[in-house]
Design an enzyme around this catalytic site. Structure first.
Site, mmCIF file in Angstrom:
data_model
loop_
_atom_site.group_PDB
_atom_site.id
_atom_site.type_symbol
_atom_site.label_atom_id
_atom_site.label_comp_id
_atom_site.label_asym_id
_atom_site.label_seq_id
_atom_site.Cartn_x
_atom_site.Cartn_y
_atom_site.Cartn_z
ATOM 1 N N ASP A 1 -12.710 13.827 -44.030
ATOM 2 C CA ASP A 1 -13.459 12.450 -43.300
ATOM 3 C C ASP A 1 -14.362 12.238 -44.432
ATOM 4 O OD1 ASP A 1 -13.650 9.610 -43.000
ATOM 5 O OD2 ASP A 1 -14.875 9.800 -41.084
ATOM 6 N N LEU A 2 -15.051 11.198 -44.850
ATOM 7 C CA LEU A 2 -16.546 11.205 -45.453
ATOM 8 C C LEU A 2 -17.590 10.740 -44.991
ATOM 9 C CD1 LEU A 2 -18.049 12.292 -48.421
ATOM 10 C CD2 LEU A 2 -18.016 9.163 -48.536
ATOM 11 N N ASP A 3 -18.242 9.677 -44.616
ATOM 12 C CA ASP A 3 -19.136 8.951 -43.976
ATOM 13 C C ASP A 3 -18.961 10.389 -42.487
ATOM 14 O OD1 ASP A 3 -19.911 7.835 -45.875
ATOM 15 O OD2 ASP A 3 -18.014 6.387 -45.311
ATOM 16 N N THR B 1 -23.992 9.048 -43.300
ATOM 17 C CA THR B 1 -24.253 7.854 -44.478
ATOM 18 C C THR B 1 -23.949 6.618 -43.515
ATOM 19 O OG1 THR B 1 -22.224 7.916 -45.001
ATOM 20 C CG2 THR B 1 -23.303 8.412 -46.480
ATOM 21 N N LEU C 1 -19.131 0.747 -35.132
ATOM 22 C CA LEU C 1 -18.520 0.170 -36.800
ATOM 23 C C LEU C 1 -18.990 2.382 -37.712
ATOM 24 C CD1 LEU C 1 -21.355 -2.163 -38.439
ATOM 25 C CD2 LEU C 1 -18.422 -2.103 -36.387
ATOM 26 N N LYS C 2 -18.245 3.205 -36.596
ATOM 27 C CA LYS C 2 -18.305 4.281 -37.475
ATOM 28 C C LYS C 2 -16.440 4.073 -37.736
ATOM 29 C CE LYS C 2 -21.102 7.626 -35.995
ATOM 30 N NZ LYS C 2 -21.521 9.276 -35.636
ATOM 31 N N VAL D 1 -14.587 2.759 -39.304
ATOM 32 C CA VAL D 1 -14.392 0.685 -39.578
ATOM 33 C C VAL D 1 -14.471 0.160 -40.578
ATOM 34 C CG1 VAL D 1 -14.559 -1.505 -38.302
ATOM 35 C CG2 VAL D 1 -15.169 0.557 -36.784
ATOM 36 N N SER E 1 -10.498 8.822 -46.479
ATOM 37 C CA SER E 1 -11.772 8.247 -45.925
ATOM 38 C C SER E 1 -11.158 6.597 -46.216
ATOM 39 C CB SER E 1 -12.689 8.597 -47.169
ATOM 40 O OG SER E 1 -14.333 7.203 -46.662
ATOM 41 N N ALA E 2 -12.470 5.904 -45.765
ATOM 42 C CA ALA E 2 -11.528 4.354 -45.645
ATOM 43 C C ALA E 2 -12.857 3.868 -46.662
ATOM 44 C CB ALA E 2 -12.758 3.710 -43.717
ATOM 45 N N SER E 3 -13.764 4.099 -46.654
ATOM 46 C CA SER E 3 -14.938 4.137 -48.000
ATOM 47 C C SER E 3 -14.097 3.474 -49.192
ATOM 48 C CB SER E 3 -16.346 5.163 -47.985
ATOM 49 O OG SER E 3 -17.210 4.387 -48.730
ATOM 50 N N ASN F 1 -17.166 3.468 -51.543
ATOM 51 C CA ASN F 1 -17.819 4.489 -52.496
ATOM 52 C C ASN F 1 -17.687 5.271 -52.626
ATOM 53 O OD1 ASN F 1 -19.592 1.542 -52.845
ATOM 54 N ND2 ASN F 1 -19.491 1.647 -50.413
ATOM 55 N N LYS G 1 -7.207 3.457 -40.709
ATOM 56 C CA LYS G 1 -7.399 3.776 -39.704
ATOM 57 C C LYS G 1 -7.415 2.917 -38.146
ATOM 58 C CE LYS G 1 -10.039 7.380 -42.105
ATOM 59 N NZ LYS G 1 -10.863 8.238 -42.478
ATOM 60 N N GLU H 1 -12.628 15.015 -38.645
ATOM 61 C CA GLU H 1 -12.512 13.212 -38.256
ATOM 62 C C GLU H 1 -13.964 13.267 -37.841
ATOM 63 O OE1 GLU H 1 -12.356 10.000 -39.184
ATOM 64 O OE2 GLU H 1 -11.621 9.249 -40.253
ATOM 65 N N ASP H 2 -15.366 12.477 -37.799
ATOM 66 C CA ASP H 2 -15.760 12.023 -36.466
ATOM 67 C C ASP H 2 -15.718 10.360 -35.869
ATOM 68 O OD1 ASP H 2 -16.207 10.554 -39.332
ATOM 69 O OD2 ASP H 2 -18.257 10.050 -37.509
HETATM 70 C C1 BG6 Z 1 -16.389 4.774 -43.428
HETATM 71 C C2 BG6 Z 1 -17.865 4.373 -42.014
HETATM 72 O O1 BG6 Z 1 -16.178 5.909 -43.572
HETATM 73 O O2 BG6 Z 1 -15.893 3.344 -44.076
HETATM 74 C C3 BG6 Z 1 -17.781 3.065 -42.140
HETATM 75 O O3 BG6 Z 1 -17.168 5.233 -41.603
HETATM 76 C C4 BG6 Z 1 -17.478 1.788 -43.430
HETATM 77 O O4 BG6 Z 1 -19.433 2.804 -41.062
HETATM 78 C C5 BG6 Z 1 -16.133 1.842 -44.046
HETATM 79 O O5 BG6 Z 1 -17.507 0.984 -43.091
HETATM 80 C C6 BG6 Z 1 -16.411 1.339 -45.542
HETATM 81 O O6 BG6 Z 1 -17.013 2.311 -46.116
HETATM 82 P P1 BG6 Z 1 -17.739 1.116 -47.395
HETATM 83 O O7 BG6 Z 1 -17.877 2.316 -47.874
HETATM 84 O O8 BG6 Z 1 -16.251 1.259 -48.105
HETATM 85 O O9 BG6 Z 1 -17.970 -0.151 -47.425
HETATM 86 MG MG MG Z 2 -16.787 9.230 -40.919
#
Ligand code: BG6
Ligand code: MG
Length: 217
Positions: free
Chosen positions: A8-10, A16, A43-44, A46, A113-115, A117, A144, A168-169
């Site tokens: 996982d990233l964040d 972050t 919100l981790k 999420v 990762s869900a991000s 970014n 997830k 994963e965190d």
């Molecule tokens: C997860 C973070 O990895 O990515 C969440 O733990 C975040 O806090 C989610 O909302 C989505 O990330 P982003 O960067 O696309 O807004």
């Molecule tokens: Mg995470």
């Protein structure tokens, strides 16, 4: 034996959550909603959309679909301005040690990762080249705890899910790894991540011997 290690990233590679906190707090306070670090914890892992839905429900607010999209974009612009300064110094302790060991031992390495970014952040901290596969918020449809993100990473690595290991965190992320039939390694508190197969406070607690044993399993 070759295993797939999916990170996982964040909260695993970089912290972050502090930048998400600043951006969500600005948004929430702008709507007259309080936002605490305890709420940020929730919100981790999420997704961005679900995070805004939760904040609105905590503040008992509703928005039109247009206002909702506008605020989501604003939050991300703020978040991007916070992460703009990120560099290698933000990589969490001993993450490079484990990555280098896995590379030296020809293991599969992927991001899950869900991000949306994720790629930008990996580039900023100069780790993007270490990953053979990157599955993130731009190419998954189910968040997830659905296992999709990790199953896609396994497919990209061409390694069976049962031979994959996930770091994963978040609780949802650990559940996703378990649902994918992968070994789950929680990074954080044992109380919170009790569903994981193993839990460590951070990578400094993970020894090379432990990784060797996992590879042999
Ligand atoms: C997860 C973070 O990895 O990515 C969440 O733990 C975040 O806090 C989610 O909302 C989505 O990330 P982003 O960067 O696309 O807004
Ligand atoms: Mg995470």
């Amino acid at each position: 034996m070759k295993k797939g290690f999916i990170f996982d990233l964040d909260g695993v590679i970089v912290d972050t959550a502090k930048y998400h906190f600043l951006a969500w707090k600005k948004l929430a306070n702008g709507l007259g909603i309080d936002f605490t670090s305890e709420q940020n914890e929730q919100l981790k892992g999420v997704s961005r959309v679900r995070s805004l839905e939760k904040i609105l429900s905590w503040g008992n607010k509703t928005l039109s679909p247009e206002e909702f999209s506008e605020l989501m974009a604003k939050k991300n612009d703020d978040y991007l301005s916070y992460i703009a300064q990120m560099d290698d110094s933000e990589i969490l302790p001993d993450v490079p040690k484990i990555l280098h060991y896995l590379i030296d031992n020809e293991q599969g390495i992927a991001l899950g990762s869900a991000s949306k970014n994720a790629r930008a952040i990996l580039e900023k901290v100069h780790l993007i080249e270490k990953f053979q596969a990157i599955v993130d918020g731009t190419n998954v449809s189910k968040a997830k705890p659905d296992p999709e993100v990790f199953l896609n990473a396994a497919t990209e690595l061409e390694i069976q899910p049962k031979d994959c290991v996930v770091f994963e965190d978040s609780v949802a992320g650990v559940q996703a790894a378990n649902a994918a039939n992968m070994i789950s390694i929680g990074i954080g508190s044992k109380e919170v991540l009790h569903e994981a197969d193993y839990v460590f406070n951070d990578f400094t607690e993970i020894s090379i011997e432990f990784i060797e044993d996992i590879i042999k399993k």
